[in-house]
Design a protein around this motif. Structure first.
Motif, PDB file in Angstrom:
ATOM      1  N   SER A  39      -7.901  -6.746  -4.302  1.00 15.73           N
ATOM      2  CA  SER A  39      -6.864  -5.722  -4.555  1.00 15.73           C
ATOM      3  C   SER A  39      -7.870  -3.898  -4.282  1.00 15.73           C
ATOM      4  O   SER A  39      -7.609  -3.555  -4.738  1.00 15.73           O
ATOM      5  CB  SER A  39      -6.019  -5.518  -5.371  1.00 15.73           C
ATOM      6  OG  SER A  39      -4.741  -6.459  -5.824  1.00 15.73           O
ATOM      7  N   LEU A  42      -6.200  -0.851  -2.784  1.00 18.40           N
ATOM      8  CA  LEU A  42      -5.345   0.062  -3.050  1.00 18.40           C
ATOM      9  C   LEU A  42      -5.859   0.522  -4.463  1.00 18.40           C
ATOM     10  O   LEU A  42      -7.538   0.763  -5.517  1.00 18.40           O
ATOM     11  CB  LEU A  42      -4.651  -1.118  -4.250  1.00 18.40           C
ATOM     12  CG  LEU A  42      -4.430  -2.522  -3.562  1.00 18.40           C
ATOM     13  CD1 LEU A  42      -3.422  -2.977  -4.485  1.00 18.40           C
ATOM     14  CD2 LEU A  42      -3.180  -1.546  -2.766  1.00 18.40           C
ATOM     15  N   ASP A  80      -6.278  -6.183  -0.144  1.00 21.25           N
ATOM     16  CA  ASP A  80      -4.707  -6.766  -0.539  1.00 21.25           C
ATOM     17  C   ASP A  80      -4.451  -6.329   1.236  1.00 21.25           C
ATOM     18  O   ASP A  80      -4.356  -5.698   1.566  1.00 21.25           O
ATOM     19  CB  ASP A  80      -4.222  -6.533  -1.662  1.00 21.25           C
ATOM     20  CG  ASP A  80      -4.051  -6.747  -2.293  1.00 21.25           C
ATOM     21  OD1 ASP A  80      -4.514  -7.598  -2.821  1.00 21.25           O
ATOM     22  OD2 ASP A  80      -3.328  -6.620  -3.403  1.00 21.25           O
ATOM     23  N   ARG A  81      -3.586  -7.390   1.945  1.00 21.34           N
ATOM     24  CA  ARG A  81      -3.098  -6.575   3.092  1.00 21.34           C
ATOM     25  C   ARG A  81      -1.777  -7.148   3.511  1.00 21.34           C
ATOM     26  O   ARG A  81      -1.070  -6.528   4.001  1.00 21.34           O
ATOM     27  CB  ARG A  81      -3.663  -7.996   4.096  1.00 21.34           C
ATOM     28  CG  ARG A  81      -4.788  -8.247   4.241  1.00 21.34           C
ATOM     29  CD  ARG A  81      -6.024  -6.855   5.473  1.00 21.34           C
ATOM     30  NE  ARG A  81      -5.298  -7.710   6.670  1.00 21.34           N
ATOM     31  CZ  ARG A  81      -6.025  -7.986   7.855  1.00 21.34           C
ATOM     32  NH1 ARG A  81      -6.986  -8.859   7.226  1.00 21.34           N
ATOM     33  NH2 ARG A  81      -5.036  -7.845   8.945  1.00 21.34           N
ATOM     34  N   PHE A  82      -1.046  -7.236   2.228  1.00 21.25           N
ATOM     35  CA  PHE A  82       0.493  -7.777   2.153  1.00 21.25           C
ATOM     36  C   PHE A  82       1.078  -8.815   3.348  1.00 21.25           C
ATOM     37  O   PHE A  82       2.257  -8.518   3.784  1.00 21.25           O
ATOM     38  CB  PHE A  82       1.563  -6.208   1.677  1.00 21.25           C
ATOM     39  CG  PHE A  82       0.647  -5.714   0.832  1.00 21.25           C
ATOM     40  CD1 PHE A  82       1.594  -6.275  -0.431  1.00 21.25           C
ATOM     41  CD2 PHE A  82      -0.212  -4.687   1.059  1.00 21.25           C
ATOM     42  CE1 PHE A  82       1.365  -5.302  -1.498  1.00 21.25           C
ATOM     43  CE2 PHE A  82      -0.770  -4.599  -0.547  1.00 21.25           C
ATOM     44  CZ  PHE A  82      -0.120  -4.248  -1.771  1.00 21.25           C
ATOM     45  N   TRP A  87      -4.471 -12.396   5.226  1.00 22.13           N
ATOM     46  CA  TRP A  87      -5.044 -12.151   3.614  1.00 22.13           C
ATOM     47  C   TRP A  87      -6.359 -13.335   3.998  1.00 22.13           C
ATOM     48  O   TRP A  87      -7.717 -13.690   3.326  1.00 22.13           O
ATOM     49  CB  TRP A  87      -4.437 -12.297   2.601  1.00 22.13           C
ATOM     50  CG  TRP A  87      -4.977 -12.191   1.306  1.00 22.13           C
ATOM     51  CD1 TRP A  87      -5.471 -10.941   0.675  1.00 22.13           C
ATOM     52  CD2 TRP A  87      -5.185 -14.018   0.485  1.00 22.13           C
ATOM     53  NE1 TRP A  87      -5.929 -11.578  -0.886  1.00 22.13           N
ATOM     54  CE2 TRP A  87      -5.788 -12.709  -0.525  1.00 22.13           C
ATOM     55  CE3 TRP A  87      -5.011 -14.608   0.601  1.00 22.13           C
ATOM     56  CZ2 TRP A  87      -5.841 -14.271  -2.137  1.00 22.13           C
ATOM     57  CZ3 TRP A  87      -5.156 -15.047  -0.657  1.00 22.13           C
ATOM     58  CH2 TRP A  87      -6.313 -15.094  -1.346  1.00 22.13           C
ATOM     59  N   ARG A 250       4.684  -6.017  -4.311  1.00 24.46           N
ATOM     60  CA  ARG A 250       3.411  -4.322  -3.341  1.00 24.46           C
ATOM     61  C   ARG A 250       4.256  -3.541  -4.503  1.00 24.46           C
ATOM     62  O   ARG A 250       3.544  -2.211  -4.329  1.00 24.46           O
ATOM     63  CB  ARG A 250       4.520  -3.958  -2.054  1.00 24.46           C
ATOM     64  CG  ARG A 250       6.238  -3.804  -2.182  1.00 24.46           C
ATOM     65  CD  ARG A 250       6.093  -4.045  -0.777  1.00 24.46           C
ATOM     66  NE  ARG A 250       6.146  -2.294  -0.792  1.00 24.46           N
ATOM     67  CZ  ARG A 250       7.204  -1.281  -0.680  1.00 24.46           C
ATOM     68  NH1 ARG A 250       7.657  -1.325  -1.227  1.00 24.46           N
ATOM     69  NH2 ARG A 250       6.479  -0.438  -0.776  1.00 24.46           N
ATOM     70  N   GLU A 288       0.665   2.497  -3.694  1.00 24.30           N
ATOM     71  CA  GLU A 288       0.962   1.261  -3.688  1.00 24.30           C
ATOM     72  C   GLU A 288       0.980   0.653  -2.620  1.00 24.30           C
ATOM     73  O   GLU A 288      -0.566   0.428  -2.471  1.00 24.30           O
ATOM     74  CB  GLU A 288       2.504   1.223  -4.049  1.00 24.30           C
ATOM     75  CG  GLU A 288       2.853   1.330  -5.555  1.00 24.30           C
ATOM     76  CD  GLU A 288       4.406   1.343  -5.670  1.00 24.30           C
ATOM     77  OE1 GLU A 288       4.870   1.170  -6.568  1.00 24.30           O
ATOM     78  OE2 GLU A 288       5.119   1.180  -4.450  1.00 24.30           O
ATOM     79  N   ASP A 289       1.252   0.082  -1.877  1.00 25.14           N
ATOM     80  CA  ASP A 289       1.382  -0.449  -0.142  1.00 25.14           C
ATOM     81  C   ASP A 289       1.327   0.868   0.641  1.00 25.14           C
ATOM     82  O   ASP A 289       1.276   0.188   2.556  1.00 25.14           O
ATOM     83  CB  ASP A 289       1.605  -1.263  -0.302  1.00 25.14           C
ATOM     84  CG  ASP A 289       2.693  -1.685  -0.391  1.00 25.14           C
ATOM     85  OD1 ASP A 289       3.737  -0.210  -0.384  1.00 25.14           O
ATOM     86  OD2 ASP A 289       3.894  -2.313   0.607  1.00 25.14           O
ATOM     87  N   HIS A 290       1.121   2.340   0.678  1.00 27.49           N
ATOM     88  CA  HIS A 290       1.529   2.693   1.809  1.00 27.49           C
ATOM     89  C   HIS A 290       0.600   2.767   2.857  1.00 27.49           C
ATOM     90  O   HIS A 290       1.116   3.150   4.173  1.00 27.49           O
ATOM     91  CB  HIS A 290       1.956   4.301   1.322  1.00 27.49           C
ATOM     92  CG  HIS A 290       3.306   4.183   0.487  1.00 27.49           C
ATOM     93  ND1 HIS A 290       4.054   5.731   0.559  1.00 27.49           N
ATOM     94  CD2 HIS A 290       3.958   3.496  -0.543  1.00 27.49           C
ATOM     95  CE1 HIS A 290       4.955   4.884  -0.296  1.00 27.49           C
ATOM     96  NE2 HIS A 290       4.865   3.943  -0.696  1.00 27.49           N
ATOM     97  N   VAL A 292      -1.631   0.587   3.967  1.00 27.26           N
ATOM     98  CA  VAL A 292      -1.402  -0.569   4.371  1.00 27.26           C
ATOM     99  C   VAL A 292       0.197  -0.490   5.529  1.00 27.26           C
ATOM    100  O   VAL A 292      -0.123  -0.951   6.698  1.00 27.26           O
ATOM    101  CB  VAL A 292      -1.362  -1.802   3.847  1.00 27.26           C
ATOM    102  CG1 VAL A 292      -0.221  -3.365   4.437  1.00 27.26           C
ATOM    103  CG2 VAL A 292      -2.719  -1.897   2.706  1.00 27.26           C
TER     104      VAL A 292
END
Length: 314
Positions: A39, A42, A80-82, A87, A250, A288-290, A292
């Motif tokens: 992470s 992030l 983190d790649r989601f 990943w 996420r 968060e993951d925005h 990404v």
């Protein structure tokens, strides 16, 4: 065959005695240990309050206190790649850089819950099980840190970690995260158990700029996000989105699938233009993951994320 190196992946938010014991166990089984700090891309949040550099400093200090040979331990940030395949490829790539391509590698860890599923994503790697420490996890330590109760046991938190936590508690970032912790807990309390939410987001890029919203609320205050909203429980977007991002880990409050539409957001969702290059260079400015989501859509990687996600141990 004795592995040339052991790879230990975790978030270490914050490091504790079980993490130290795991690294020492790995050092007893392999000549070198690579600690991957997950992470790393992030923003600070109640789930990930510490930067990769801060976690490396805490864990390095705790290992030094425990008498570990730090010359045999390497620390690297891991984003983190989601996207589980990307990943896992990152993990293999860093291991190859540190130990050499084709080196015999063992993966450190124990399967405690769904967050340990990643241990099965590396066929061909050996497994290096570590003993579990019952009742000790970083989630409880974060709760103690942000609520003040109960106090973490001194034996569970190495002195080097406690020293950094004490300094962190005096910073504006800590004050923001204490407010965020209370807001997340309050939001969760309003949701029935097992709730899965949906959200609508808009991605608008034009002439080298991307339209972003700065969050004013306690959760993610001051961070950029794609303009939009989280829908009330049970509601779904009426129109089909360009892409759906639904990695299990996420969102902070509850599992939430982001339905992303291309083009300007409706006027009810304010946003302002930010230079795209500036936004792309600042992943830790995003909620968060925005970030990404932004980068994946710019690369044309639209569509739902495989359900296994890449949740990491705490």
């Amino acid at each position: 065959m004795t592995p040339l190196g052991a790879v230990y992946v975790g978030r270490f938010q914050p490091p504790h005695a079980a993490h130290v014991a795991s690294v020492r166990h790995a050092l007893a089984q392999a000549p070198r240990v690579l600690v991957l700090l997950g992470s790393a891309n992030l923003a600070r949040s109640v789930k990930n309050p510490f930067t990769a550099a801060e976690r490396a400093r805490m864990l390095r200090g705790a290992l030094r206190e425990a008498g570990a040979d730090l010359r045999r331990v390497a620390f690297r940030p891991l984003p983190d790649r989601f996207d589980p395949d990307a990943w896992a490829a990152d993990v293999r790539g860093v291991a190859g850089e540190v130990f050499g391509a084709g080196a015999a590698v063992a993966l450190v860890g124990f399967e405690k819950d769904a967050s340990s599923a990643y241990l099965r994503w590396f066929p061909g790697w050996e497994r290096l099980p570590v003993p579990e420490v019952p009742g000790l996890n970083a989630t409880d330590l974060r709760a103690a840190l942000f609520t003040g109760r109960p106090r973490p046991l001194p034996g569970a938190v190495p002195q080097a970690v406690r020293a950094l936590l004490a300094g962190f508690a005096l910073t504006p970032a800590f004050a923001r995260l204490r407010a965020e912790w209370a807001a997340v807990e309050a939001a969760r309390a309003l949701l029935p158990p097992g709730t899965h939410l949906q959200e609508e987001r808009w991605l608008h890029v034009r002439e080298g700029q991307v339209w972003l919203h700065t969050r004013p609320q306690a959760i993610g205050r001051g961070l950029w996000e794609l303009p939009g909203r989280v829908l009330p429980p049970g509601e779904r977007p009426e129109a089909p989105a360009a892409a759906v991002f639904g990695a299990p880990a996420r969102a902070l409050v509850a599992p939430t699938a982001a339905h992303v539409f291309l083009g300007p957001a409706p006027a009810v969702f304010p946003a302002r233009p930010v230079p795209l290059a500036r936004a792309l260079a600042a992943p830790r400015r995003f909620h968060e993951d925005h970030h990404v989501i932004l980068t994946r859509l710019l690369r044309g990687e639209a569509g739902p994320v495989p359900p296994r996600g890449e949740a990491l141990p705490s």
